[in-house]
Design an enzyme around this catalytic site. Structure first.
Site, PDB file in Angstrom:
ATOM      1  N   HIS A   1     -47.612 -62.364 -30.480  1.00  0.00           N
ATOM      2  CA  HIS A   1     -47.786 -60.948 -29.482  1.00  0.00           C
ATOM      3  C   HIS A   1     -48.444 -61.160 -28.617  1.00  0.00           C
ATOM      4  O   HIS A   1     -49.238 -60.620 -28.444  1.00  0.00           O
ATOM      5  CB  HIS A   1     -48.008 -59.874 -30.603  1.00  0.00           C
TER       6      HIS A   1
ATOM      7  N   GLU B   1     -42.997 -60.250 -30.097  1.00  0.00           N
ATOM      8  CA  GLU B   1     -43.407 -58.825 -30.039  1.00  0.00           C
ATOM      9  C   GLU B   1     -44.161 -58.451 -28.954  1.00  0.00           C
ATOM     10  O   GLU B   1     -44.821 -59.412 -27.972  1.00  0.00           O
ATOM     11  CB  GLU B   1     -43.989 -58.295 -31.479  1.00  0.00           C
TER      12      GLU B   1
ATOM     13  N   HIS C   1     -47.578 -54.857 -40.227  1.00  0.00           N
ATOM     14  CA  HIS C   1     -49.486 -54.568 -39.818  1.00  0.00           C
ATOM     15  C   HIS C   1     -50.233 -54.384 -41.461  1.00  0.00           C
ATOM     16  O   HIS C   1     -49.933 -53.308 -42.279  1.00  0.00           O
ATOM     17  CB  HIS C   1     -48.795 -52.891 -39.169  1.00  0.00           C
TER      18      HIS C   1
END
Length: 250
Positions: free
Chosen positions: A43, A70, A198
């Site tokens: 990310h 991401e 997450h």
């Protein structure tokens, strides 16, 4: 069986605290794959706090498994950061997970509101799919927008699992698990594949992985924390064993 994609952001965060290049992001990717990881997630952010554009390029060149990038598709160029979409166009990952985070966020903390952002996302999704990239949208389990996600062209959604992790082991565990199971079902009925990520860890992953048709989980922070205690390879293998057990019911 649910695939395990290992997020390497925390490896890069540690590397960036020194000038030696240690630990190596690409070496960590190799270790993860040698111990059962099905893919790699990164990310990149404009402040270059962890994964940097050159990391993305080097991983893209070396990986022969799923590469998932991401980020916020509306982040433009800043210094060495070429802009999220420009970086994705350059490396053409297997999957792109679009996340509505802002540059100053510590970490991603909510999913898309497609009533507000769907029309802006639709042409971006179309472009990514034209490049042969599977598109996943980061979504809250409570959302009613799964049908809209499919309508604007998404292939998958990634369920934001912080609330599941936060309630695991508490009195609301079962109710929150059922919320996520229902979200996965509703997403599937809309024609979407389902990912999740997450705050997943060795304690809470097994229950979540029992959700039918969960295609992929992305795990980084907890896995790297475990790696500090037991080693990266064994940590990856431990997570992979949970997913194998969940798929076989053992």
């Amino acid at each position: 069986m649910t695939a395990l994609s290992v997020n390497l952001n925390k490896i890069a965060l540690m590397r960036n605290s020194r000038l030696s290049g240690i630990p190596s992001v690409t070496a960590a990717a190799r270790v993860a794959l040698e111990h059962g990881a099905d893919g790699i997630t990164v990310h990149p952010r404009p402040d270059l706090r962890h994964i940097r554009p050159d990391d993305v390029r080097e991983l893209s060149e070396m990986l022969d498994v799923e590469f998932n990038i991401e980020g916020n598709p509306f982040e433009g160029a800043v210094g060495e950061y070429p802009g999220f979409l420009q970086l994705v166009r350059e490396v053409k990952p297997d999957q792109c997970t679009l996340v509505p985070d802002s540059p100053d966020q510590l970490t991603s903390d909510h999913g898309w509101n497609l009533v507000e952002d769907g029309s802006r996302l639709e042409p971006i999704i179309a472009e990514l799919k034209e490049l042969g990239i599977r598109v996943s949208l980061f979504m809250d389990a409570e959302t009613e927008d799964f049908g809209m996600a499919a309508k604007i062209g998404a292939d998958r959604v990634e369920l934001y699992t912080e609330s599941y992790a936060g309630n695991y082991g508490g009195s609301d565990q079962q109710a929150v698990f059922e919320l996520f199971a229902d979200a996965a079902k509703r997403a599937g009925l809309a024609g979407l594949g389902v990912n999740a990520g997450h705050d997943l860890n060795l304690d809470n992953l097994g229950l979540l992985a029992s959700i039918p048709n969960l295609e992929e989980v992305s795990i980084g922070h907890a896995l790297v924390a475990d790696a500090l205690m037991i080693g990266l390879g064994p940590a990856v293998a431990a997570y992979k064993d949970i997913l194998i057990s969940a798929s076989t019911g053992s």
